[in-house]
Write a protein that holds these residues in place. Structure first.
Motif, PDB file in Angstrom:
ATOM      1  N   GLU A 245       0.858  -1.199   0.000  1.00  0.00           N
ATOM      2  CA  GLU A 245       0.000   0.000   0.000  1.00  0.00           C
ATOM      3  C   GLU A 245       0.890   1.244   0.000  1.00  0.00           C
ATOM      4  O   GLU A 245       1.932   1.240   0.667  1.00  0.00           O
ATOM      5  CB  GLU A 245      -0.886   0.010   1.251  1.00  0.00           C
ATOM      6  CG  GLU A 245      -2.071  -0.938   1.175  1.00  0.00           C
ATOM      7  CD  GLU A 245      -3.059  -0.548   0.067  1.00  0.00           C
ATOM      8  OE1 GLU A 245      -3.487   0.613   0.026  1.00  0.00           O
ATOM      9  OE2 GLU A 245      -3.368  -1.429  -0.773  1.00  0.00           O
ATOM     10  N   PRO A 246       0.488   2.287  -0.694  1.00  0.00           N
ATOM     11  CA  PRO A 246       1.301   3.520  -0.693  1.00  0.00           C
ATOM     12  C   PRO A 246       1.471   4.035   0.721  1.00  0.00           C
ATOM     13  O   PRO A 246       0.516   4.041   1.494  1.00  0.00           O
ATOM     14  CB  PRO A 246       0.475   4.495  -1.532  1.00  0.00           C
ATOM     15  CG  PRO A 246      -0.485   3.665  -2.301  1.00  0.00           C
ATOM     16  CD  PRO A 246      -0.705   2.399  -1.528  1.00  0.00           C
ATOM     17  N   SER A 247       2.698   4.469   1.056  1.00  0.00           N
ATOM     18  CA  SER A 247       2.938   4.902   2.442  1.00  0.00           C
ATOM     19  C   SER A 247       3.173   6.404   2.501  1.00  0.00           C
ATOM     20  O   SER A 247       3.526   6.945   3.540  1.00  0.00           O
ATOM     21  CB  SER A 247       4.145   4.160   3.015  1.00  0.00           C
ATOM     22  OG  SER A 247       5.257   4.401   2.200  1.00  0.00           O
ATOM     23  N   SER A 248       3.020   7.101   1.381  1.00  0.00           N
ATOM     24  CA  SER A 248       3.159   8.561   1.408  1.00  0.00           C
ATOM     25  C   SER A 248       2.117   9.144   0.466  1.00  0.00           C
ATOM     26  O   SER A 248       1.553   8.412  -0.355  1.00  0.00           O
ATOM     27  CB  SER A 248       4.559   8.975   0.946  1.00  0.00           C
ATOM     28  OG  SER A 248       4.716   8.672  -0.433  1.00  0.00           O
ATOM     29  N   THR A 249       1.878  10.446   0.569  1.00  0.00           N
ATOM     30  CA  THR A 249       0.867  11.047  -0.311  1.00  0.00           C
ATOM     31  C   THR A 249       1.336  10.989  -1.756  1.00  0.00           C
ATOM     32  O   THR A 249       0.547  10.780  -2.673  1.00  0.00           O
ATOM     33  CB  THR A 249       0.573  12.509   0.090  1.00  0.00           C
ATOM     34  OG1 THR A 249       1.814  13.144   0.345  1.00  0.00           O
ATOM     35  CG2 THR A 249      -0.316  12.564   1.314  1.00  0.00           C
ATOM     36  N   ASP A 250       2.657  11.169  -1.963  1.00  0.00           N
ATOM     37  CA  ASP A 250       3.202  11.072  -3.327  1.00  0.00           C
ATOM     38  C   ASP A 250       2.912   9.705  -3.932  1.00  0.00           C
ATOM     39  O   ASP A 250       2.434   9.600  -5.058  1.00  0.00           O
ATOM     40  CB  ASP A 250       4.721  11.277  -3.292  1.00  0.00           C
ATOM     41  CG  ASP A 250       5.076  12.711  -3.680  1.00  0.00           C
ATOM     42  OD1 ASP A 250       4.133  13.484  -3.967  1.00  0.00           O
ATOM     43  OD2 ASP A 250       6.278  13.021  -3.696  1.00  0.00           O
ATOM     44  N   ALA A 251       3.220   8.658  -3.152  1.00  0.00           N
ATOM     45  CA  ALA A 251       3.020   7.299  -3.656  1.00  0.00           C
ATOM     46  C   ALA A 251       1.534   7.046  -3.931  1.00  0.00           C
ATOM     47  O   ALA A 251       1.172   6.435  -4.939  1.00  0.00           O
ATOM     48  CB  ALA A 251       3.567   6.277  -2.675  1.00  0.00           C
ATOM     49  N   ALA A 252       0.659   7.554  -3.047  1.00  0.00           N
ATOM     50  CA  ALA A 252      -0.772   7.364  -3.245  1.00  0.00           C
ATOM     51  C   ALA A 252      -1.222   8.038  -4.546  1.00  0.00           C
ATOM     52  O   ALA A 252      -1.983   7.485  -5.328  1.00  0.00           O
ATOM     53  CB  ALA A 252      -1.542   7.929  -2.061  1.00  0.00           C
ATOM     54  N   ARG A 255      -0.095   5.966  -7.497  1.00  0.00           N
ATOM     55  CA  ARG A 255      -0.969   4.836  -7.790  1.00  0.00           C
ATOM     56  C   ARG A 255      -2.209   5.297  -8.554  1.00  0.00           C
ATOM     57  O   ARG A 255      -2.658   4.653  -9.500  1.00  0.00           O
ATOM     58  CB  ARG A 255      -1.386   4.124  -6.504  1.00  0.00           C
ATOM     59  CG  ARG A 255      -2.306   2.941  -6.809  1.00  0.00           C
ATOM     60  CD  ARG A 255      -2.456   2.022  -5.645  1.00  0.00           C
ATOM     61  NE  ARG A 255      -3.324   2.610  -4.623  1.00  0.00           N
ATOM     62  CZ  ARG A 255      -3.697   1.969  -3.505  1.00  0.00           C
ATOM     63  NH1 ARG A 255      -3.256   0.751  -3.253  1.00  0.00           N
ATOM     64  NH2 ARG A 255      -4.480   2.566  -2.639  1.00  0.00           N
ATOM     65  N   THR A 272      -4.402  -4.181  -6.874  1.00  0.00           N
ATOM     66  CA  THR A 272      -5.081  -3.009  -7.444  1.00  0.00           C
ATOM     67  C   THR A 272      -5.985  -3.496  -8.584  1.00  0.00           C
ATOM     68  O   THR A 272      -6.064  -4.702  -8.834  1.00  0.00           O
ATOM     69  CB  THR A 272      -4.077  -1.995  -8.032  1.00  0.00           C
ATOM     70  OG1 THR A 272      -3.556  -2.534  -9.254  1.00  0.00           O
ATOM     71  CG2 THR A 272      -2.928  -1.718  -7.084  1.00  0.00           C
ATOM     72  N   TYR A 335       5.800   5.917  -6.628  1.00  0.00           N
ATOM     73  CA  TYR A 335       4.968   4.739  -6.355  1.00  0.00           C
ATOM     74  C   TYR A 335       5.656   3.457  -6.844  1.00  0.00           C
ATOM     75  O   TYR A 335       5.789   2.484  -6.090  1.00  0.00           O
ATOM     76  CB  TYR A 335       3.596   4.902  -7.014  1.00  0.00           C
ATOM     77  CG  TYR A 335       2.719   3.678  -6.881  1.00  0.00           C
ATOM     78  CD1 TYR A 335       2.422   3.143  -5.618  1.00  0.00           C
ATOM     79  CD2 TYR A 335       2.208   3.039  -8.005  1.00  0.00           C
ATOM     80  CE1 TYR A 335       1.635   2.016  -5.489  1.00  0.00           C
ATOM     81  CE2 TYR A 335       1.412   1.903  -7.884  1.00  0.00           C
ATOM     82  CZ  TYR A 335       1.138   1.387  -6.628  1.00  0.00           C
ATOM     83  OH  TYR A 335       0.373   0.266  -6.499  1.00  0.00           O
ATOM     84  N   SER A 338       8.318   2.144  -4.793  1.00  0.00           N
ATOM     85  CA  SER A 338       7.950   1.612  -3.470  1.00  0.00           C
ATOM     86  C   SER A 338       7.508   0.147  -3.570  1.00  0.00           C
ATOM     87  O   SER A 338       7.270  -0.499  -2.553  1.00  0.00           O
ATOM     88  CB  SER A 338       6.829   2.460  -2.865  1.00  0.00           C
ATOM     89  OG  SER A 338       5.591   2.162  -3.514  1.00  0.00           O
TER      90      SER A 338
END
Ligand code: HEC
Ligand SMILES: [Cu+2]
Length: 340
Positions: A245-252, A255, A272, A335, A338
């Motif tokens: 799962e994305p662990s930062s806002t950037d990674a989210a 995605r 996903t 993303y 990660s």
């Protein structure tokens, strides 16, 4: 005489003697299969070397005996029955020895083929390798679908364990060749075949497609990561997990970009909505050392360059260009990086 050219073969041999594992070289076997092939190589080499020396000696002695001297007219040939008979014998035995030698090499090749083929041990690891223009799909089949691992171009195997490889191709004929491990194996579309190998030294062994398969044939490399059984099992456990799962806002955000652009039409990221198997499975893309079949290192810069314009890096590749806004691209790369 002293040109670099003269020494190329010597340099090649010197290199062959000193390479460390991780490079790929037929004279650096890391598996018994490649060892058998190396053995055949050296036997053939020394036979041919002996033939070469004998030819030069025969040629030189004939030249020395011919008796033609520059300022003399050609010698008058007299009938010499004894000499003719000796010459006929000489030719006949040379032909005989040649046939026997060729036959011997044939027998040795067949024996080597048999030794490379024969699977002796039980409990192999099975890998399905599917050739695509121009990358390798690698999966570890399991009777339970959710226990099947799919990855690309980087083949993890345990050492001292037989590995059975099932082959297939999605498009044209490719050939799987890791010179330090075993001989070339063709991957034929619509036809599954099998071969096996067993690696005894841990390391990373490079391989390459060895059958011309189109424009990017030269950029269709792969590597075999041979590791101790416990490391292999740890890798396997990690690969079985769905994407992190994305662990930062950037990674989210990255995605989100992935799932709202063309990417999901061609790629899978397990966990996903992206589930297409047209291109490489990206669930654990960050765990690979290289991308695009060993064409680029797996770094942020290379990923970004590849995503925006794969056609510039591998003209003709099946991946289309993705003109993304700079911050979308940035987030997408965060993303992907990660996904260990
Ligand atoms: C039309 C199908 C298609 C689309 C759309 C597509 N890809 Fe690809 N992608 C591929 C194919 C095919 C490859 C393998 C190319 C090769 O190695 O020659 C690939 C390779 C990759 C790789 C390298 C993987 C590896 O392990 O070598 C990454 C990363 C990637 N794509 C990301 C993306 C992202 C991100 C998007 C969306 C912005 C995207 N792709 C859109 C087909 C596609
Ligand atoms: Cu090829």
């Amino acid at each position: 005489m002293n040109s670099g050219f003269t020494f190329v073969p010597l340099r090649f041999l010197a290199q062959a003697m000193t390479l460390d594992p991780g490079h790929h070289h037929v004279l650096h076997p890391a598996a018994p299969q490649a060892g058998h092939i190396e053995w055949l190589y050296w036997i053939t080499f020394w036979i041919l070397f002996a033939v070469f020396v004998l030819m030069i000696v025969a040629f030189a002695s004939a030249a020395a005996k011919s008796g033609v001297i520059a300022d003399h007219p050609l010698p008058i040939l007299e009938k010499d029955e004894e000499g003719d008979r000796r010459a006929s014998w000489g030719v006949a035995s040379a032909v005989g020895i040649t046939v026997i030698t060729l036959f011997l090499i044939l027998v040795l090749s067949v024996v080597t083929g048999k030794r490379v083929e024969g699977l002796t041990s039980k409990n192999p690891v099975t890998i399905q390798i599917t050739g695509h223009q121009w990358w390798w799909e690698i999966s570890y089949p399991n009777s339970q679908a959710d226990q099947t691992i799919t990855t690309a171009n980087e083949i993890h195997v345990p050492i001292n364990t037989p590995v059975v490889v099932l082959t297939n191709s999605m498009d044209v004929i490719h050939s799987f060749w890791a010179p330090s491990i075993t001989g070339k194996r063709d991957l034929l579309p619509g036809y599954s075949s099998a071969f096996w190998f067993e690696i005894d030294k841990a390391g990373i062994y490079h391989g390459q497609c060895a059958e011309f398969c189109g424009l990017q044939h030269a950029h269709m490399g792969f590597s075999i990561v041979a590791e101790p059984v416990d490391q292999f099992q740890a890798w396997q456990q990690q690969q079985l997990k769905p994407a992190r799962e994305p662990s930062s806002t950037d990674a989210a955000r990255g995605r989100e970009v992935f799932l709202t652009h063309a990417c999901l039409m061609c790629h899978t990221i397990r966990g996903t909505d992206a589930g297409s198997r047209f291109g490489p499975d990206l669930t654990h893309v960050a765990s690979r050392n290289m991308i695009a079949a060993e064409t680029l290192p797996n770094t942020a810069g290379a990923l970004a360059g590849w995503i925006v314009d794969p056609q510039r890096i591998k003209p003709g590749t099946e991946m289309s260009p993705n003109p993304l806004a700079a911050d979308d691209l940035q987030a997408l790369v965060v993303y992907l990086q990660s996904l260990h």
